[in-house]
Write an enzyme that holds these catalytic residues in place. Structure first.
Site, PDB file in Angstrom:
ATOM      1  N   ASP A  95      71.914  74.525  11.193  1.00  0.00           N
ATOM      2  CA  ASP A  95      72.774  75.257  12.126  1.00  0.00           C
ATOM      3  C   ASP A  95      74.142  74.602  12.301  1.00  0.00           C
ATOM      4  OD1 ASP A  95      70.859  77.153  12.445  1.00  0.00           O
ATOM      5  OD2 ASP A  95      70.664  76.981  14.622  1.00  0.00           O
TER       6      ASP A  95
ATOM      7  N   ASN B 111      71.235  81.496   9.986  1.00  0.00           N
ATOM      8  CA  ASN B 111      70.535  82.153  11.095  1.00  0.00           C
ATOM      9  C   ASN B 111      70.897  81.465  12.399  1.00  0.00           C
ATOM     10  OD1 ASN B 111      68.945  83.955  12.413  1.00  0.00           O
ATOM     11  ND2 ASN B 111      66.993  83.131  11.717  1.00  0.00           N
TER      12      ASN B 111
ATOM     13  N   ARG C 175      60.810  76.656  15.019  1.00  0.00           N
ATOM     14  CA  ARG C 175      59.956  76.380  16.183  1.00  0.00           C
ATOM     15  C   ARG C 175      58.493  76.742  15.915  1.00  0.00           C
ATOM     16  NH1 ARG C 175      63.535  74.346  19.247  1.00  0.00           N
ATOM     17  NH2 ARG C 175      65.568  75.316  19.363  1.00  0.00           N
TER      18      ARG C 175
HETATM   19  O1  LIG Z   1      73.336  79.241  23.817  1.00  0.00           O
HETATM   20  C1  LIG Z   1      72.510  78.577  23.200  1.00  0.00           C
HETATM   21  O2  LIG Z   1      72.770  77.457  22.709  1.00  0.00           O
HETATM   22  C2  LIG Z   1      71.164  79.125  23.049  1.00  0.00           C
HETATM   23  C3  LIG Z   1      70.740  80.133  23.881  1.00  0.00           C
HETATM   24  C4  LIG Z   1      69.365  80.683  23.848  1.00  0.00           C
HETATM   25  O3  LIG Z   1      69.427  81.969  23.292  1.00  0.00           O
HETATM   26  P1  LIG Z   1      69.379  83.333  24.173  1.00  0.00           P
HETATM   27  O4  LIG Z   1      70.456  83.273  25.175  1.00  0.00           O
HETATM   28  O5  LIG Z   1      69.583  84.376  23.140  1.00  0.00           O
HETATM   29  O6  LIG Z   1      68.030  83.401  24.817  1.00  0.00           O
HETATM   30  C5  LIG Z   1      68.446  79.807  23.001  1.00  0.00           C
HETATM   31  O7  LIG Z   1      67.277  80.500  22.702  1.00  0.00           O
HETATM   32  C6  LIG Z   1      69.094  79.374  21.727  1.00  0.00           C
HETATM   33  O8  LIG Z   1      68.250  78.562  20.947  1.00  0.00           O
HETATM   34  C7  LIG Z   1      70.315  78.547  22.006  1.00  0.00           C
HETATM   35  C1  LIG Z   2      66.846  80.941  19.248  1.00  0.00           C
HETATM   36  C2  LIG Z   2      67.190  79.874  18.565  1.00  0.00           C
HETATM   37  O1  LIG Z   2      68.282  79.760  17.790  1.00  0.00           O
HETATM   38  P1  LIG Z   2      69.687  80.477  17.772  1.00  0.00           P
HETATM   39  O2  LIG Z   2      70.649  79.395  18.184  1.00  0.00           O
HETATM   40  O3  LIG Z   2      69.868  80.866  16.361  1.00  0.00           O
HETATM   41  O4  LIG Z   2      69.666  81.616  18.716  1.00  0.00           O
HETATM   42  C3  LIG Z   2      66.333  78.670  18.601  1.00  0.00           C
HETATM   43  O5  LIG Z   2      66.776  77.613  18.142  1.00  0.00           O
HETATM   44  O6  LIG Z   2      65.199  78.724  19.058  1.00  0.00           O
END
Ligand SMILES: O=C(O)C1=C[C@@H](OP(=O)(O)O)[C@@H](O)[C@H](O)C1
Ligand SMILES: C=C(OP(=O)(O)O)C(=O)O
Length: 680
Positions: free
Chosen positions: A56, A98, A412
């Protein structure tokens, strides 16, 4: 970086019993990607320390470089970003894997910066919604076109419309609304890009959230980091945010990235399932990440948690021994990522566990509600689920199934299901390399924690067979060892030899310490059928009933058991050991991958013993045998020191109506069901 990652190998995890150790967490994904983008959008250079190095962050760094931002990596998580706003390269095709934390914020930043770009990701990224963010950005003048399905990536970003061309009567919008119900990342993206908009308008921007905001703590991370870069946002609850007219990012000089709190959840789980203590360095009570609250979840489930400023320590039950965690029924909206870890831990709870308000799982790396439901069932769990909830019923020892877990290209899923190693069957994780999204080194770090298990894997395997007198343990142990080509430890023989030596040299059998000295100095050797005491074969003598009774008495002495403990462990040799006795599974080899508790009713056992004695030329009276056997059972069961009990993770095999061959078969089948590979 390749655009399509081919599923790799699969990884077999042997059953684990204990976990303990210390881990320094990799950097937080959420903080790393925010800090990279903010550092890129400000004037001046920022040094980021402890930055996550994973898929990422790689896609974010690659995109920024493609946009002309200088990003220098000095190794060990140190990265220097030379901020440049607007980005010098005005056209490009960006691949963002992703990574939600790259895709959403870059969409906002690029569409408000001016330039023509195409943004795409892996096929799953093209199934993750982005429509609410695009709608909001359009009201601010952004030109965004869907290249595939309406509402989803890939996207084409066009040149920003001139202010006077704006839809709302020419004036640039000072107000934007965004839905908060699908992903908090839309609001995060708007907030981070807002200074680009106010730089054009010269007026504050009001961002209003429509509907209930999910995953709220991530907004706090966004606001805290924006503040570090010099932009303070005023908020009115979590539904109205005001970005001031003079908002402009300034390089803070240096940013230390905390460890990843979602990653910490797997290690908290390890401490809670495998005894611990597991010390997790890099996040603690000073953390700005919502997922540190997972410490409260494991605590409520029965773990002991010590919170320090930048570390968390977790100890808990040893579930492989049958100890259980407390069940829960909780709303996980605030910690959707760590919530998955709780779903995996639910297998070891003392009742059904319900996870509520987790609808966002449906649009993450995979449909996580479906994936969790499907894969937990493979392990033997009963699972129920609905649009935004999941209920996992605990898996009892006899329900566990050996399973190969599909991971759906979801890091995960792979990390959560590693926790199934604490079940009795071990587990296979398909495509374990998908953990690269946030923690490429997860599995080695996980393995390092499994002290007992690592030892058990390095050491030759042991099958323990415990049970009451004359249950057939000795015969079965010999036959199983023969079938596997392993050696055998008749631990009872060591106690009988002690008793015989005590009898022969006139030691007072009531003097515990004197008997313990005899045990310690015992000169014994096992050679095939022969049992040598000081060079003399005493195999027949130690089978006598009086010797057995004295053995049972001296075996109740703590110092005697202690004296014989290491001697017994020394029998563990490659390719494997079958150990029979009374405390083999509970005390001597607690990490044995297979523990049998062999029982038979007392009459069957008395008859067997009578037959055995007669064959060896000793006289035997069934009624007397029955009586002495009952008395001995009682003594064994109730003695204070190492009473005869089955290990919590032992399999009870009742041989009353089984032949020797049938009993051996049962044990061998149990062994092969564990799926161990033969050792060198
Ligand atoms: O803003 C962020 O860093 C994240 C927000 C969350 O997503 P959602 O807001 O879509 O739930 C989380 O699941 C993701 O891993 C990271
Ligand atoms: C939802 C996740 O990732 P993303 O930052 O791609 O949304 C995660 O890391 O669980």
């Amino acid at each position: 970086m390749s655009h399509t990652r081919k599923p790799s190998r699969s990884l077999n995890l042997a059953p684990a019993t204990r976990a303990s150790g210390r881990i320094r967490l990799p950097g937080s994904k959420s903080i790393s990607n925010r800090a990279l983008l903010l550092a890129a959008m400000c004037s001046g250079a920022t040094t980021l320390e402890g930055l996550l190095d994973s898929d990422d962050t790689r896609v974010m760094i690659a995109a920024l470089r493609q946009l002309g931002v200088q990003v220098d990596e000095a190794g060990e998580g140190r990265v220097r970003v030379q901020g440049q706003y607007p980005f010098p390269i005005k056209e490009g095709t960006l691949f963002l894997g992703n990574a939600g934390t790259a895709f959403r914020p870059l969409t906002a930043a690029l569409s408000l910066m001016g330039g023509r770009y195409e943004l795409s990701g892996v096929p799953r990224m093209h199934e993750r919604p982005i429509g609410d963010l695009v709608d909001a950005l359009r009201t601010l003048g952004a030109d965004i076109v869907y290249l595939g399905r309406e509402g989803y990536p890939p996207l084409r970003i066009g040149a920003l419309r001139a202010m006077e061309e704006n839809k709302n009567g020419g004036a640039p919008s000072d107000r934007v609304r965004v839905r908060g119900t699908v992903s908090s990342q839309f609001l995060t993206a708007l907030l981070m890009a807002a200074p680009l908009h106010v730089a054009r308008t010269g007026r504050p921007l009001v961002i209003e959230v429509e509907g209930d905001l999910i995953s709220r703590p991530y907004i706090l991370i966004t606001l805290r980091l924006m503040a570090r870069f010099g932009v303070n946002v005023a908020c009115d609850g979590d539904s109205r945010f005001v970005v001031p007219a003079d908002a402009a990012y300034r390089a803070p000089g240096r940013i230390a990235v905390e460890g990843d709190a979602s990653t910490a959840s797997y290690f908290m789980a390890l401490g809670a399932l495998g005894g611990g203590p597991v010390v997790i360095d890099g996040v603690g009570q000073d953390s700005i990440q919502g997922d540190v609250a997972f410490a409260d979840v494991v605590q409520a489930m029965g773990a002991t948690v010590v919170r320090r400023a930048e570390s968390i320590e977790v100890s808990g039950p040893v579930v492989a021994r049958g100890e259980r965690l407390r069940a829960f029924d909780r709303d996980f909206n605030l910690i959707p990522d760590a919530a998955m870890t709780a779903a995996a831990m639910a297998m070891y709870a003392d009742g059904p566990c319900t996870l509520r308000n987790i609808g966002s799982w449906r649009v993450k790396e995979t449909d996580r509600i479906h994936a969790m439901h499907t894969e937990l069932e493979k392990l033997g769990a009963r699972v129920e689920s609905g649009p935004d909830w999941l209920r996992v019923h605990p898996v009892t020892a006899d329900q566990w199934r050996a399973a190969s877990i599909a991971t759906y290209d979801d890091h995960r899923m792979a990390m959560c299901f590693s926790l199934a190693a604490f079940g009795p069957k071990g587990v296979t994780i398909e495509d374990p390399d998908c953990v690269g999204k946030t923690f490429p080194g997860y599995f080695p770090a996980f393995g390092d924690m499994l002290d007992g298990n690592a030892g058990a894997r390095a050491a030759p395997p042991v099958i323990t067979i415990d049970g009451p007198t004359a249950s057939g343990k000795g015969t079965i142990a010999h036959r199983v060892a023969q079938a596997l080509g392993w050696s055998v430890l008749d631990s009872g023989a060591l106690y009988r030899l002690t008793a015989l030596a005590v009898q022969q040299n006139g030691t007072n059998p009531d003097d515990e310490m004197a008997v313990a000295r005899v045990a310690q100095e015992l000169d014994v050797a096992f050679q095939g059928e022969q049992v040598l005491l000081e060079g003399r074969d005493v195999a027949a003598l130690i089978r006598q009933e009086q010797v057995g009774n004295l053995a049972s008495r001296v075996a109740a002495y703590g110092p005697v058991r202690q004296a014989l403990l290491e001697r017994q462990r020394a029998f563990r040799m490659a390719p494997g050991l079958v150990a029979d006795g009374r405390d083999m599974g509970t005390v001597v080899f607690p990490d044995a991958p297979l523990k049998i508790f062999l029982v038979a009713d007392v009459r069957a056992r008395a008859e067997r013993r009578s037959k055995q004695l007669k064959e060896k030329g000793f006289s035997a009276n069934l009624a007397d045998l029955l009586e002495s056997m009952r008395a001995r059972d009682e003594r064994d069961r109730t003695r204070a020191n190492a009473p005869l009990v089955a290990a919590a993770d032992a399999r009870t095999v009742d041989s009353s109506s089984l032949t020797i061959d049938e009993t051996v078969r049962v044990v061998l089948d149990l062994w092969s069901s564990l799926g161990f590979q033969p050792q060198e």
